[in-house]
Design an enzyme around this catalytic site. Structure first.
Site, PDB file in Angstrom:
ATOM      1  N   LYS A  10       0.838  -1.202   0.000  1.00 44.44           N
ATOM      2  CA  LYS A  10       0.000   0.000   0.000  1.00 44.44           C
ATOM      3  C   LYS A  10       0.876   1.257   0.000  1.00 44.44           C
ATOM      4  O   LYS A  10       2.070   1.205   0.300  1.00 44.44           O
ATOM      5  CB  LYS A  10      -0.901   0.034   1.231  1.00 44.44           C
ATOM      6  CG  LYS A  10      -0.167  -0.033   2.568  1.00 44.44           C
ATOM      7  CD  LYS A  10       0.427   1.258   3.027  1.00 44.44           C
ATOM      8  CE  LYS A  10       1.370   1.035   4.164  1.00 44.44           C
ATOM      9  NZ  LYS A  10       2.347   2.123   4.358  1.00 44.44           N
ATOM     10  N   SER A 145       9.990  -0.788   4.252  1.00 46.93           N
ATOM     11  CA  SER A 145      10.236   0.399   3.422  1.00 46.93           C
ATOM     12  C   SER A 145       9.048   1.339   3.299  1.00 46.93           C
ATOM     13  O   SER A 145       9.069   2.253   2.469  1.00 46.93           O
ATOM     14  CB  SER A 145      10.659  -0.043   2.017  1.00 46.93           C
ATOM     15  OG  SER A 145      11.830  -0.809   2.085  1.00 46.93           O
ATOM     16  N   GLY A 146       7.989   1.072   4.024  1.00 44.20           N
ATOM     17  CA  GLY A 146       6.857   2.007   3.998  1.00 44.20           C
ATOM     18  C   GLY A 146       5.763   1.626   3.020  1.00 44.20           C
ATOM     19  O   GLY A 146       4.770   2.339   2.884  1.00 44.20           O
ATOM     20  N   LEU A 147       5.925   0.475   2.341  1.00 45.86           N
ATOM     21  CA  LEU A 147       4.913   0.044   1.372  1.00 45.86           C
ATOM     22  C   LEU A 147       4.040  -1.063   1.942  1.00 45.86           C
ATOM     23  O   LEU A 147       3.366  -1.772   1.198  1.00 45.86           O
ATOM     24  CB  LEU A 147       5.574  -0.404   0.064  1.00 45.86           C
ATOM     25  CG  LEU A 147       6.353   0.681  -0.684  1.00 45.86           C
ATOM     26  CD1 LEU A 147       6.864   0.128  -2.016  1.00 45.86           C
ATOM     27  CD2 LEU A 147       5.518   1.947  -0.920  1.00 45.86           C
ATOM     28  N   SER A 149       4.859  -3.907   3.796  1.00 46.83           N
ATOM     29  CA  SER A 149       5.270  -5.316   3.667  1.00 46.83           C
ATOM     30  C   SER A 149       4.735  -6.129   4.844  1.00 46.83           C
ATOM     31  O   SER A 149       4.315  -7.275   4.680  1.00 46.83           O
ATOM     32  CB  SER A 149       6.795  -5.429   3.610  1.00 46.83           C
ATOM     33  OG  SER A 149       7.415  -5.123   4.852  1.00 46.83           O
ATOM     34  N   SER A 150       4.709  -5.525   6.054  1.00 43.24           N
ATOM     35  CA  SER A 150       4.219  -6.290   7.213  1.00 43.24           C
ATOM     36  C   SER A 150       2.723  -6.562   7.083  1.00 43.24           C
ATOM     37  O   SER A 150       2.257  -7.674   7.367  1.00 43.24           O
ATOM     38  CB  SER A 150       4.497  -5.529   8.514  1.00 43.24           C
ATOM     39  OG  SER A 150       3.753  -4.325   8.577  1.00 43.24           O
ATOM     40  N   GLU A 194      -0.262  -7.314  13.013  1.00 41.86           N
ATOM     41  CA  GLU A 194       0.387  -6.005  12.921  1.00 41.86           C
ATOM     42  C   GLU A 194       0.719  -5.447  14.313  1.00 41.86           C
ATOM     43  O   GLU A 194       1.698  -4.704  14.465  1.00 41.86           O
ATOM     44  CB  GLU A 194      -0.528  -5.008  12.180  1.00 41.86           C
ATOM     45  CG  GLU A 194      -0.537  -5.177  10.675  1.00 41.86           C
ATOM     46  CD  GLU A 194       0.623  -4.433   9.999  1.00 41.86           C
ATOM     47  OE1 GLU A 194       1.719  -5.011   9.933  1.00 41.86           O
ATOM     48  OE2 GLU A 194       0.434  -3.277   9.582  1.00 41.86           O
ATOM     49  N   ASP A 205      -3.044  -0.098   7.498  1.00 41.76           N
ATOM     50  CA  ASP A 205      -2.231  -0.862   6.543  1.00 41.76           C
ATOM     51  C   ASP A 205      -2.877  -2.205   6.213  1.00 41.76           C
ATOM     52  O   ASP A 205      -3.040  -2.561   5.037  1.00 41.76           O
ATOM     53  CB  ASP A 205      -0.828  -1.096   7.120  1.00 41.76           C
ATOM     54  CG  ASP A 205      -0.012   0.180   7.182  1.00 41.76           C
ATOM     55  OD1 ASP A 205       1.161   0.112   7.568  1.00 41.76           O
ATOM     56  OD2 ASP A 205      -0.552   1.257   6.848  1.00 41.76           O
TER      57      ASP A 205
HETATM   58  N1  LIG Z   1       7.359 -11.473   3.478  1.00 42.14           N
HETATM   59  C1  LIG Z   1       7.667 -11.403   4.792  1.00 42.14           C
HETATM   60  N2  LIG Z   1       8.036 -12.520   5.464  1.00 42.14           N
HETATM   61  C2  LIG Z   1       8.332 -12.465   6.795  1.00 42.14           C
HETATM   62  N3  LIG Z   1       8.317 -11.322   7.529  1.00 42.14           N
HETATM   63  C3  LIG Z   1       7.959 -10.187   6.891  1.00 42.14           C
HETATM   64  C4  LIG Z   1       7.631 -10.160   5.506  1.00 42.14           C
HETATM   65  N4  LIG Z   1       7.334  -8.871   5.168  1.00 42.14           N
HETATM   66  C5  LIG Z   1       7.474  -8.137   6.294  1.00 42.14           C
HETATM   67  N5  LIG Z   1       7.853  -8.920   7.317  1.00 42.14           N
HETATM   68  C6  LIG Z   1       8.079  -8.483   8.706  1.00 42.14           C
HETATM   69  O1  LIG Z   1       7.656  -7.131   8.814  1.00 42.14           O
HETATM   70  C7  LIG Z   1       8.783  -6.302   9.143  1.00 42.14           C
HETATM   71  C8  LIG Z   1       8.687  -4.982   8.369  1.00 42.14           C
HETATM   72  O2  LIG Z   1       7.546  -4.338   8.870  1.00 42.14           O
HETATM   73  P1  LIG Z   1       7.520  -2.739   9.029  1.00 42.14           P
HETATM   74  O3  LIG Z   1       6.120  -2.397   9.451  1.00 42.14           O
HETATM   75  O4  LIG Z   1       8.649  -2.286   9.855  1.00 42.14           O
HETATM   76  O5  LIG Z   1       7.790  -2.206   7.542  1.00 42.14           O
HETATM   77  P2  LIG Z   1       6.736  -2.045   6.355  1.00 42.14           P
HETATM   78  O6  LIG Z   1       5.436  -2.708   6.706  1.00 42.14           O
HETATM   79  O7  LIG Z   1       7.394  -2.489   5.127  1.00 42.14           O
HETATM   80  O8  LIG Z   1       6.551  -0.465   6.319  1.00 42.14           O
HETATM   81  P3  LIG Z   1       5.268   0.404   6.799  1.00 42.14           P
HETATM   82  O9  LIG Z   1       4.695  -0.309   7.999  1.00 42.14           O
HETATM   83  O10 LIG Z   1       5.832   1.730   7.135  1.00 42.14           O
HETATM   84  O11 LIG Z   1       4.319   0.398   5.635  1.00 42.14           O
HETATM   85  C9  LIG Z   1       9.999  -7.092   8.717  1.00 42.14           C
HETATM   86  O12 LIG Z   1      11.097  -6.679   9.523  1.00 42.14           O
HETATM   87  C10 LIG Z   1       9.568  -8.521   9.024  1.00 42.14           C
HETATM   88  O13 LIG Z   1       9.733  -8.819  10.406  1.00 42.14           O
HETATM   89  C1  LIG Z   2       2.982   4.888  10.598  1.00 38.29           C
HETATM   90  C2  LIG Z   2       1.638   4.251  10.391  1.00 38.29           C
HETATM   91  O1  LIG Z   2       0.618   5.229  10.552  1.00 38.29           O
HETATM   92  C3  LIG Z   2       1.494   3.720   8.981  1.00 38.29           C
HETATM   93  C4  LIG Z   2       2.611   2.827   8.570  1.00 38.29           C
HETATM   94  O2  LIG Z   2       2.431   2.415   7.225  1.00 38.29           O
HETATM   95  C5  LIG Z   2       1.478   3.132  11.425  1.00 38.29           C
HETATM   96  C6  LIG Z   2       0.053   2.599  11.503  1.00 38.29           C
HETATM   97  O3  LIG Z   2      -0.880   3.340  11.183  1.00 38.29           O
HETATM   98  O4  LIG Z   2      -0.088   1.412  11.906  1.00 38.29           O
HETATM   99 MG   LIG Z   3       4.317  -2.278   8.420  1.00 38.90          MG
END
Ligand SMILES: Nc1ncnc2c1ncn2[C@@H]1O[C@H](COP(=O)(O)OP(=O)(O)OP(=O)(O)O)[C@@H](O)[C@H]1O
Ligand SMILES: C[C@@](O)(CCO)CC(=O)[O-]
Ligand SMILES: [Mg+2]
Length: 382
Positions: A10, A145-147, A149-150, A194, A205
């Site tokens: 997202k 990376s902010g897209l 992934s979690s 999450e 997210d």
């Molecule tokens: N495909 C995957 N397999 C296993 N763990 C994952 C996977 N994708 C994300 N994760 C877990 O989620 C963590 C990243 O989540 P984080 O919320 O920090 O970043 P994001 O979701 O990419 O960015 P944001 O929340 O800002 O959109 C990773 O460090 C890992 O623990």
């Molecule tokens: C930073 C934040 O607002 C969005 C992260 O993609 C955290 C959240 O809403 O869970």
């Molecule tokens: Mg995340």
């Protein structure tokens, strides 16, 4: 028996971080997915296979536990636990799960995976109990990376787990959506995942990953948005790693130190998100260029407010400065602290201008790409 699921990443167009504190935010799914394949052993093989195995294909990593070991460590109360009742992982249970993760000796340089693996164990055992299986995960999303992934990881996993319990496994043609009841259930379970990864997530997210398209979100209330204008965004990954949980916690701590000031910041973000949603949905005769000019200003104001929350980064500032030279407007997306930045590509911008901006951004070692906005949410395939 095998079930596949996928869930999109997202972008947050406005309202990140403030949405954790009750402000409105606007988010959209993008066409980058995380895929989960859930494979249960055939009955005959089941007697000799008592293992739960997680394969992270992109990272060439595999983690495996005996079912008996899982039962030994993870507390399970059959009176309260049920796949149809999403529950938070308690602090005590998370400590027990951490023991199971530590036993896997994750490579030091991948230690950031710990929270994801803990989330996997909580969601799998909560929804499918202590049963052997192989879970294979691949992703098109950059980690951390902010897209989202979690969120895509949590939603794809809960989609596969809940789909595996659906009695009617009529093999359709390719990917299909889940019904509203199962969608709501998987989204609630994904939110519990999450919470382990984000600490104090807002839920935006996982919700936009589950439901797809574009949504306005405020304190759990979801409004599906119907865009009436083209929205093209360049996404620049600064490749600066960061941790959403730490960034979210940092904003909460700043809010405790300066409650009145931060309340004003969050109120301003709430107004930005509501105005942005209105512009995107507007059917007025206002020209697309005028709408884009308004969106550019709202992005600029939102970025300034994110700076005041302490979640920008020098790499993000470099993207903003570089795109501004080409008369393009950018803002961080997601938790910030590095990660990805959005740049609005107005309908009238020439390809040459975009190419020059991308060339300059990539000269800093950043990765630029465009993703289509507003795709489908969680989908399954039997
Ligand atoms: N495909 C995957 N397999 C296993 N763990 C994952 C996977 N994708 C994300 N994760 C877990 O989620 C963590 C990243 O989540 P984080 O919320 O920090 O970043 P994001 O979701 O990419 O960015 P944001 O929340 O800002 O959109 C990773 O460090 C890992 O623990
Ligand atoms: C930073 C934040 O607002 C969005 C992260 O993609 C955290 C959240 O809403 O869970
Ligand atoms: Mg995340």
């Amino acid at each position: 028996m095998e079930v596949k699921a996928r869930a999109p990443g997202k972008i947050i167009l406005a309202g990140e971080h403030a949405v954790v504190h009750g402000s409105t935010a606007v988010a959209a799914a993008i066409d980058l997915y995380t895929y989960v394949t859930l494979r249960f052993p055939l009955q005959a093989a089941a007697e000799n296979n008592d293992r739960l195995t997680l394969q992270l294909k992109d990272l060439s990593l595999e983690f495996s536990w005996s079912v008996s070991r899982l039962k030994e460590v993870i507390p399970f109360d059959s009176n309260t636990s049920s796949p149809s009742t999403p529950a938070s992982c308690s602090g005590e249970t998370l400590k027990s799960i951490a023991v199971l993760v530590e036993e896997q000796n994750i490579p030091e340089e991948k230690i950031w995976l710990s929270s994801g693996i803990s989330t996997f164990l909580w969601l799998y055992t909560s929804i499918r109990g202590f049963n052997p299986a192989t879970v294979i995960i691949t992703t098109e999303l950059p980690y951390g990376s902010g897209l989202g992934s979690s969120a895509a990881f949590c939603v794809a996993l809960t989609s596969a787990l809940i789909a595996s319990s659906i009695s009617d496994k009529t093999r359709g043609e390719g990917w299909c959506s889940l019904d509203e009841t199962n969608l709501e259930l998987l989204n609630k379970w994904a939110f519990e995942g999450e919470k382990i990864i984000h600490g104090k997530p807002s839920g935006i997210d996982n919700t936009v990953s589950a439901y797809g398209n574009m949504i306005k979100f405020c304190s759990g209330e979801i409004t599906r948005l119907q865009s009436n204008m083209p929205l093209r965004m360049l996404i620049t990954n600064t490749k600066v790693g960061r941790n959403t949980k730490a960034l979210v916690s940092g904003v909460s701590e700043r809010t405790l130190r300066h409650p009145d000031a931060m309340k004003s910041v969050f109120n301003a973000v709430d107004s930005i998100s509501k105005e942005l949603a209105a512009i995107i949905q507007s059917k007025d005769e206002v020209s697309v260029t005028e709408k884009e000019e308004s969106i550019k200003e709202l992005m600029e104001i939102n970025q300034g407010l994110l700076q005041s929350m302490g979640v920008s980064h020098s790499s993000i500032d470099t993207v903003i400065r570089t795109t501004l030279k080409h008369k393009l407007t950018s803002k961080l997306t997601g938790a910030g602290g590095g990660g990805c930045v959005l740049t609005l590509l107005p309908t009238v911008v020439s390809g040459t201008v975009v190419d020059k901006a991308v060339e300059e951004l990539e000269s800093y070692g950043f990765q630029c790409f465009t993703a289509s906005i507003g795709g489908n949410g969680a989908e399954i395939c039997f």
